[in-house]
Design a protein around this motif. Structure first.
Motif, PDB file in Angstrom:
ATOM      1  N   TYR A   2       0.846  -1.194   0.000  1.00  0.00           N
ATOM      2  CA  TYR A   2       0.000   0.000   0.000  1.00  0.00           C
ATOM      3  C   TYR A   2       0.880   1.241   0.000  1.00  0.00           C
ATOM      4  O   TYR A   2       1.729   1.422   0.879  1.00  0.00           O
ATOM      5  N   ASN A  65      -2.581   4.857  -2.209  1.00  0.00           N
ATOM      6  CA  ASN A  65      -3.706   4.051  -1.734  1.00  0.00           C
ATOM      7  C   ASN A  65      -4.364   4.618  -0.490  1.00  0.00           C
ATOM      8  O   ASN A  65      -5.509   4.294  -0.181  1.00  0.00           O
ATOM      9  N   ALA A  66      -3.630   5.415   0.293  1.00  0.00           N
ATOM     10  CA  ALA A  66      -4.165   5.959   1.543  1.00  0.00           C
ATOM     11  C   ALA A  66      -3.357   7.195   1.934  1.00  0.00           C
ATOM     12  O   ALA A  66      -2.214   7.370   1.510  1.00  0.00           O
ATOM     13  N   LYS A  88     -10.271   7.463  -0.551  1.00  0.00           N
ATOM     14  CA  LYS A  88      -9.175   6.622  -0.063  1.00  0.00           C
ATOM     15  C   LYS A  88      -9.099   6.727   1.452  1.00  0.00           C
ATOM     16  O   LYS A  88      -9.449   7.758   2.029  1.00  0.00           O
TER      17      LYS A  88
END
Length: 129
Positions: A2, A65-66, A88
């Motif tokens: 991630y 992703n975050a 996200k």
């Protein structure tokens, strides 16, 4: 793996990054801060993939992703409002707003966009609280 985008490069950012580096599934992908002077130091020290001029540009990077938001409380509302549109996950190291109204609005926005989120206000563990 991630890819994380970190917004804010103050003292607490260094502490979060130390922990993130120990988690194999997480990668320090991008970093930005208000003036980017401290972000550049962390970018080099921890070998991020990218440094962004601002969070507006970072949010548009499809490789992230975050987000981890580590900014001062007076900046958090506008940043969260913008990031929510990207749906996200967001980890936030501050309250979600400066007052009830801002917190309420952010909660509604997160619900609307179904944004997974967590507030990690570290001072809640201090004995005075």
């Amino acid at each position: 793996m991630y890819n994380l985008g970190i917004i804010g490069a103050g003292k607490i950012a260094n502490e979060h990054i130390k922990v993130i580096k120990k988690i194999n599934l997480l990668q320090l992908y991008g970093i930005t801060s208000k003036k980017n002077k401290t972000a550049k130091k962390l970018f080099i020290k921890y070998k991020f993939k990218k440094i962004f001029k601002n969070y507006l540009l970072m949010a548009k990077d499809e490789n992230i992703n975050a987000f981890i938001v580590l900014v001062t409380p007076n900046n958090v509302y506008e940043i969260l409002k913008y990031l929510a549109k990207f749906k996200k996950p967001i980890f936030l190291e501050k309250p979600t707003g400066l007052n009830y109204n801002e917190n309420y609005k952010i909660a509604k926005i997160f619900k609307k966009y179904k944004v997974p989120n967590m507030v990690g206000y570290n001072r809640r563990f201090y004995s005075v609280f």
